[in-house]
Motif scaffolding. Structure first.
Motif, PDB file in Angstrom:
ATOM      1  N   GLU A  15       0.951  -1.180   0.060  1.00  0.00           N
ATOM      2  CA  GLU A  15      -0.116   0.057  -0.151  1.00  0.00           C
ATOM      3  C   GLU A  15       0.870   1.290  -0.041  1.00  0.00           C
ATOM      4  O   GLU A  15       0.337   2.197  -0.740  1.00  0.00           O
ATOM      5  CB  GLU A  15      -0.989  -0.034   1.208  1.00  0.00           C
ATOM      6  N   ARG A  16       2.059   1.081   0.616  1.00  0.00           N
ATOM      7  CA  ARG A  16       2.848   2.415   0.524  1.00  0.00           C
ATOM      8  C   ARG A  16       3.550   2.473  -0.695  1.00  0.00           C
ATOM      9  O   ARG A  16       4.026   3.477  -1.109  1.00  0.00           O
ATOM     10  CB  ARG A  16       3.860   2.235   1.646  1.00  0.00           C
ATOM     11  N   SER A  17       3.951   1.506  -1.353  1.00  0.00           N
ATOM     12  CA  SER A  17       4.669   1.570  -2.744  1.00  0.00           C
ATOM     13  C   SER A  17       3.665   1.030  -3.732  1.00  0.00           C
ATOM     14  O   SER A  17       2.961   1.345  -4.300  1.00  0.00           O
ATOM     15  CB  SER A  17       5.886   1.075  -2.299  1.00  0.00           C
ATOM     16  N   CYS A  18       3.851  -0.353  -3.831  1.00  0.00           N
ATOM     17  CA  CYS A  18       3.269  -1.316  -4.867  1.00  0.00           C
ATOM     18  C   CYS A  18       3.585  -2.736  -4.371  1.00  0.00           C
ATOM     19  O   CYS A  18       4.663  -3.125  -3.948  1.00  0.00           O
ATOM     20  CB  CYS A  18       3.400  -0.834  -6.382  1.00  0.00           C
ATOM     21  N   TRP A  19       2.764  -3.468  -4.964  1.00  0.00           N
ATOM     22  CA  TRP A  19       3.204  -5.215  -4.903  1.00  0.00           C
ATOM     23  C   TRP A  19       4.464  -5.329  -5.291  1.00  0.00           C
ATOM     24  O   TRP A  19       5.341  -6.371  -4.751  1.00  0.00           O
ATOM     25  CB  TRP A  19       2.069  -5.885  -5.375  1.00  0.00           C
ATOM     26  N   GLU A  20       4.861  -5.085  -6.753  1.00  0.00           N
ATOM     27  CA  GLU A  20       6.244  -5.292  -7.317  1.00  0.00           C
ATOM     28  C   GLU A  20       7.391  -5.145  -6.411  1.00  0.00           C
ATOM     29  O   GLU A  20       8.159  -5.725  -6.287  1.00  0.00           O
ATOM     30  CB  GLU A  20       6.168  -4.667  -8.365  1.00  0.00           C
ATOM     31  N   ALA A  21       7.107  -3.949  -5.566  1.00  0.00           N
ATOM     32  CA  ALA A  21       8.168  -3.351  -4.419  1.00  0.00           C
ATOM     33  C   ALA A  21       8.397  -4.257  -3.324  1.00  0.00           C
ATOM     34  O   ALA A  21       9.342  -4.176  -2.353  1.00  0.00           O
ATOM     35  CB  ALA A  21       8.055  -2.057  -4.355  1.00  0.00           C
ATOM     36  N   VAL A  22       7.554  -4.966  -3.056  1.00  0.00           N
ATOM     37  CA  VAL A  22       7.623  -5.764  -1.674  1.00  0.00           C
ATOM     38  C   VAL A  22       8.569  -6.924  -1.839  1.00  0.00           C
ATOM     39  O   VAL A  22       8.786  -7.613  -2.703  1.00  0.00           O
ATOM     40  CB  VAL A  22       6.215  -6.501  -1.599  1.00  0.00           C
ATOM     41  N   GLU A  59       5.170 -15.030  -3.964  1.00  0.00           N
ATOM     42  CA  GLU A  59       3.911 -15.349  -4.565  1.00  0.00           C
ATOM     43  C   GLU A  59       3.047 -16.317  -3.674  1.00  0.00           C
ATOM     44  O   GLU A  59       1.715 -16.109  -3.812  1.00  0.00           O
ATOM     45  CB  GLU A  59       4.106 -16.140  -5.728  1.00  0.00           C
ATOM     46  N   ASP A  60       3.443 -16.920  -2.727  1.00  0.00           N
ATOM     47  CA  ASP A  60       2.470 -17.805  -1.822  1.00  0.00           C
ATOM     48  C   ASP A  60       1.790 -16.797  -0.973  1.00  0.00           C
ATOM     49  O   ASP A  60       0.802 -17.339  -0.408  1.00  0.00           O
ATOM     50  CB  ASP A  60       3.590 -18.718  -1.018  1.00  0.00           C
ATOM     51  N   ILE A  61       2.379 -15.697  -0.816  1.00  0.00           N
ATOM     52  CA  ILE A  61       1.571 -14.436   0.114  1.00  0.00           C
ATOM     53  C   ILE A  61       0.016 -14.334  -0.603  1.00  0.00           C
ATOM     54  O   ILE A  61      -0.961 -13.995   0.054  1.00  0.00           O
ATOM     55  CB  ILE A  61       2.441 -13.564   0.481  1.00  0.00           C
ATOM     56  N   ILE A  62       0.353 -14.306  -2.039  1.00  0.00           N
ATOM     57  CA  ILE A  62      -0.797 -13.910  -2.719  1.00  0.00           C
ATOM     58  C   ILE A  62      -2.026 -15.241  -2.492  1.00  0.00           C
ATOM     59  O   ILE A  62      -3.087 -14.520  -2.398  1.00  0.00           O
ATOM     60  CB  ILE A  62      -0.525 -13.659  -4.272  1.00  0.00           C
ATOM     61  N   ASP A  63      -1.558 -16.188  -2.540  1.00  0.00           N
ATOM     62  CA  ASP A  63      -2.447 -17.312  -2.467  1.00  0.00           C
ATOM     63  C   ASP A  63      -3.084 -17.246  -0.658  1.00  0.00           C
ATOM     64  O   ASP A  63      -4.337 -17.670  -0.767  1.00  0.00           O
ATOM     65  CB  ASP A  63      -1.854 -18.743  -2.484  1.00  0.00           C
ATOM     66  N   ALA A  64      -2.271 -16.850   0.320  1.00  0.00           N
ATOM     67  CA  ALA A  64      -2.966 -16.685   1.495  1.00  0.00           C
ATOM     68  C   ALA A  64      -3.725 -15.540   1.378  1.00  0.00           C
ATOM     69  O   ALA A  64      -4.727 -15.502   2.489  1.00  0.00           O
ATOM     70  CB  ALA A  64      -1.634 -16.442   2.404  1.00  0.00           C
ATOM     71  N   TRP A  65      -3.546 -14.263   0.767  1.00  0.00           N
ATOM     72  CA  TRP A  65      -4.535 -13.505   0.815  1.00  0.00           C
ATOM     73  C   TRP A  65      -5.679 -13.710   0.296  1.00  0.00           C
ATOM     74  O   TRP A  65      -6.903 -13.550   0.613  1.00  0.00           O
ATOM     75  CB  TRP A  65      -3.765 -12.181  -0.418  1.00  0.00           C
ATOM     76  N   PHE A  66      -5.822 -14.285  -0.880  1.00  0.00           N
ATOM     77  CA  PHE A  66      -6.884 -15.171  -1.473  1.00  0.00           C
ATOM     78  C   PHE A  66      -7.695 -16.200  -0.741  1.00  0.00           C
ATOM     79  O   PHE A  66      -9.160 -16.326  -0.548  1.00  0.00           O
ATOM     80  CB  PHE A  66      -6.838 -15.541  -2.769  1.00  0.00           C
ATOM     81  N   ASP A  67      -6.871 -16.937   0.187  1.00  0.00           N
ATOM     82  CA  ASP A  67      -7.594 -17.913   1.194  1.00  0.00           C
ATOM     83  C   ASP A  67      -8.330 -17.371   2.091  1.00  0.00           C
ATOM     84  O   ASP A  67      -9.182 -17.612   2.695  1.00  0.00           O
ATOM     85  CB  ASP A  67      -6.295 -18.690   2.003  1.00  0.00           C
ATOM     86  N   THR A  82      -4.749  -5.813  -4.590  1.00  0.00           N
ATOM     87  CA  THR A  82      -5.275  -6.989  -5.445  1.00  0.00           C
ATOM     88  C   THR A  82      -5.126  -7.268  -6.901  1.00  0.00           C
ATOM     89  O   THR A  82      -4.571  -8.179  -7.228  1.00  0.00           O
ATOM     90  CB  THR A  82      -6.754  -7.354  -4.842  1.00  0.00           C
ATOM     91  N   ARG A  83      -5.261  -5.785  -7.316  1.00  0.00           N
ATOM     92  CA  ARG A  83      -5.157  -5.727  -8.533  1.00  0.00           C
ATOM     93  C   ARG A  83      -3.575  -5.903  -9.054  1.00  0.00           C
ATOM     94  O   ARG A  83      -3.448  -6.569 -10.080  1.00  0.00           O
ATOM     95  CB  ARG A  83      -5.609  -4.325  -9.469  1.00  0.00           C
ATOM     96  N   GLN A  84      -2.747  -5.302  -8.415  1.00  0.00           N
ATOM     97  CA  GLN A  84      -1.105  -5.592  -8.701  1.00  0.00           C
ATOM     98  C   GLN A  84      -0.871  -6.999  -8.493  1.00  0.00           C
ATOM     99  O   GLN A  84       0.096  -7.399  -9.402  1.00  0.00           O
ATOM    100  CB  GLN A  84      -0.665  -4.603  -7.877  1.00  0.00           C
ATOM    101  N   MET A  85      -1.442  -7.575  -7.596  1.00  0.00           N
ATOM    102  CA  MET A  85      -1.068  -9.078  -7.343  1.00  0.00           C
ATOM    103  C   MET A  85      -1.505  -9.671  -8.556  1.00  0.00           C
ATOM    104  O   MET A  85      -0.755 -10.596  -8.873  1.00  0.00           O
ATOM    105  CB  MET A  85      -1.877  -9.582  -6.298  1.00  0.00           C
TER     106      MET A  85
END
Length: 245
Positions: A20-27, A51-59, A101-104
């Motif tokens: 949120e402070r920057s972008c998902w690419e910068a994480v 990338e596994d964090i994205i799956d956890a986000w959607f979980d 989410t869109r950036q993910m």
């Protein structure tokens, strides 16, 4: 909630906060570790890569959706209403961080990331299966396969619509989803016949008239709530059958 689960959720939260402070690419995972005052080796048991964090986000969204199915009034809804409530609950769970989410999603669609995209397809399938279970859809064999395909298409179309919906309370997405579910229900009846409750073999003309009105509205956009707006074929039939006084 166990200590392990607390740490897992904290890692997800911190990654989203950084995005949120920057972008998902910068994480970066080393930044997540530094801000949580843990080590990369503390993260590794939970997430093999970012990338596994994205799956956890959607979980998380899956979990919120399944909680909706536990509501007292849920089973009193029609199947179409259940699916609408479930899909919107899934999207609402992500709404506060819609840009991230869109950036993910964008990161998963980058060319050359086949190793990410194939698991993403499986991830979509998993959500759709939970959706069907929560809505208590019990189709089998060919009908089940067709239903899964239709629901996956509808879910992805709605997700895409939602990602760019700036309307209040994402009202445009809610309307879009309702329209798509109505069309899917009509197609299901065309392909497989009416549900048993409606299969009265002509003994319930009011139900038959309602289905004709829904079909006509969906295909023409006309309002059939008034008798004057009935499908042309019915108006013509009425004129043919009328007898002069």
């Amino acid at each position: 909630m166990t200590e392990d689960m607390n740490l897992r959720e904290a890692i997800v939260d911190q990654a989203v906060t950084i995005a949120e402070r920057s972008c998902w690419e910068a994480v970066r995972l080393f930044d997540v570790a530094a801000e949580l005052k843990i080590t990369l080796d503390d993260i590794r048991p939970y997430f093999r890569e970012k990338e596994d964090i994205i799956d956890a986000w959607f979980d998380r969204a899956d979990g919120v959706m399944l909680k909706v199915a536990e509501q007292d009034d849920f089973l009193a809804l029609s199947s179409r209403e259940r699916l609408h409530r479930l899909i919107m609950a899934w999207l609402d769970a992500l709404h506060a961080h819609r840009t991230v989410t869109r950036q993910m999603i964008g990161s998963k669609l980058e060319p050359g990331h086949i190793h990410i995209q194939i698991p993403a397809i499986m991830r979509i399938s998993r959500t759709v299966q939970w959706m069907r279970e929560a809505a208590q859809r019990d189709a089998t064999f060919l009908r089940r396969a067709l239903e899964e395909t239709a629901l996956t298409t509808l879910y992805l179309a709605t997700f895409t619509h939602w990602m760019f919906d700036e309307s209040d309370n994402t009202q445009r997405t809610r309307t879009f989803l309702a329209q798509q579910l109505q069309m899917a229900e009509i197609l299901d009846q065309v392909i497989h016949g009416r549900p048993r409750a409606d299969n009265s073999h002509g003994k319930n003309p009011a139900s038959a008239q309602k289905i004709r009105q829904i079909t006509y509205t969906a295909t023409t956009g006309a309002d059939t709530s008034q008798s004057a707006a009935a499908p042309p074929s019915e108006n013509a039939a009425a004129g043919t059958n009328a007898q002069p006084e």
